[in-house]
Design a protein around this motif. Structure first.
Motif, PDB file in Angstrom:
ATOM      1  N   GLY A  16       0.831  -1.210   0.000  1.00 25.61           N
ATOM      2  CA  GLY A  16       0.000   0.000   0.000  1.00 25.61           C
ATOM      3  C   GLY A  16       0.855   1.245   0.000  1.00 25.61           C
ATOM      4  O   GLY A  16       0.856   2.022  -0.945  1.00 25.61           O
ATOM      5  N   TYR A  17       1.606   1.419   1.077  1.00 29.06           N
ATOM      6  CA  TYR A  17       2.593   2.493   1.195  1.00 29.06           C
ATOM      7  C   TYR A  17       3.819   1.943   1.882  1.00 29.06           C
ATOM      8  O   TYR A  17       3.727   1.070   2.732  1.00 29.06           O
ATOM      9  CB  TYR A  17       2.047   3.684   2.002  1.00 29.06           C
ATOM     10  N   THR A  18       4.967   2.482   1.525  1.00 23.41           N
ATOM     11  CA  THR A  18       6.213   2.157   2.190  1.00 23.41           C
ATOM     12  C   THR A  18       6.711   3.403   2.918  1.00 23.41           C
ATOM     13  O   THR A  18       6.311   4.518   2.579  1.00 23.41           O
ATOM     14  CB  THR A  18       7.268   1.629   1.197  1.00 23.41           C
ATOM     15  N   PHE A  19       7.522   3.210   3.933  1.00 16.83           N
ATOM     16  CA  PHE A  19       8.079   4.333   4.701  1.00 16.83           C
ATOM     17  C   PHE A  19       9.315   3.827   5.432  1.00 16.83           C
ATOM     18  O   PHE A  19       9.509   2.620   5.582  1.00 16.83           O
ATOM     19  CB  PHE A  19       7.054   4.894   5.693  1.00 16.83           C
ATOM     20  N   ASP A  20      10.153   4.771   5.893  1.00 19.29           N
ATOM     21  CA  ASP A  20      11.322   4.349   6.656  1.00 19.29           C
ATOM     22  C   ASP A  20      10.910   4.096   8.105  1.00 19.29           C
ATOM     23  O   ASP A  20       9.770   4.352   8.488  1.00 19.29           O
ATOM     24  CB  ASP A  20      12.468   5.344   6.534  1.00 19.29           C
ATOM     25  N   THR A  21      11.825   3.605   8.927  1.00 15.41           N
ATOM     26  CA  THR A  21      11.470   3.203  10.283  1.00 15.41           C
ATOM     27  C   THR A  21      11.011   4.360  11.151  1.00 15.41           C
ATOM     28  O   THR A  21      10.340   4.141  12.144  1.00 15.41           O
ATOM     29  CB  THR A  21      12.631   2.462  10.982  1.00 15.41           C
TER      30      THR A  21
END
Length: 161
Positions: A16-21
């Motif tokens: 769906g969406y990716t993001f950093d930690t």
């Protein structure tokens, strides 16, 4: 076959969406796959039953080896206002500590159970899982095993540039 990101202590896969930690650098990712449809439905049903209608448009699979925890944190508001976690493979205590100080409370997240966090639990409490090789379960010491979490969120689309 899952193409895991193993650049951190845990293996991750975002849909769906990716993001950093830290919850920044949000970008579109592959859609939530069909094999997660039942878990996705259960998470949405849990929210609806409690009067929290949200479209869960993001899923993170997180695979933890024994001894790997989750640092105490609040959720980044950019990742939405709701988190629903399905814990698989083993039970784990999640510790909640008020951001402004106060006693820590452990909530035992049982294997194959579902936990929803919204409102104060996301922003006014830090939550985390201790890095340990043993847990105390009902007074007994048990060795930790691998753990898999299926985490759903309602991520607002990033602004278009």
């Amino acid at each position: 076959q899952i193409d895991w990101d193993k650049s951190t202590r845990r293996a991750l896969k975002h849909y769906g969406y990716t993001f950093d930690t830290g919850g920044s650098n949000i970008a579109p990712a592959d859609p939530i796959p069909e094999f997660l449809a039942e878990a996705h439905h259960l998470a949405a049903e849990l929210l609806l039953r409690h009067g929290i209608p949200h479209e869960l448009n993001q899923c993170t699979l997180a695979q933890y080896e024994p001894g790997v925890g989750v640092g105490s944190h609040t959720e980044n508001p950019a990742l939405g206002k709701v988190v629903v976690t399905l814990g698989l493979q083993r039970s784990v205590p999640i510790e909640f500590t008020p951001v402004e100080g106060g006693p820590t409370t452990a909530v035992y997240h049982r294997r194959c159970s579902i936990l929803a966090m919204t409102g104060e639990s996301l922003q006014r409490y830090r939550h985390g899982i201790k890095a340990t090789n043993e847990d105390i379960v009902e007074g007994e010491t048990v060795a930790c095993t691998a753990r898999l979490s299926v985490i759903f969120r309602n991520v607002p689309p990033p602004p278009e540039i």
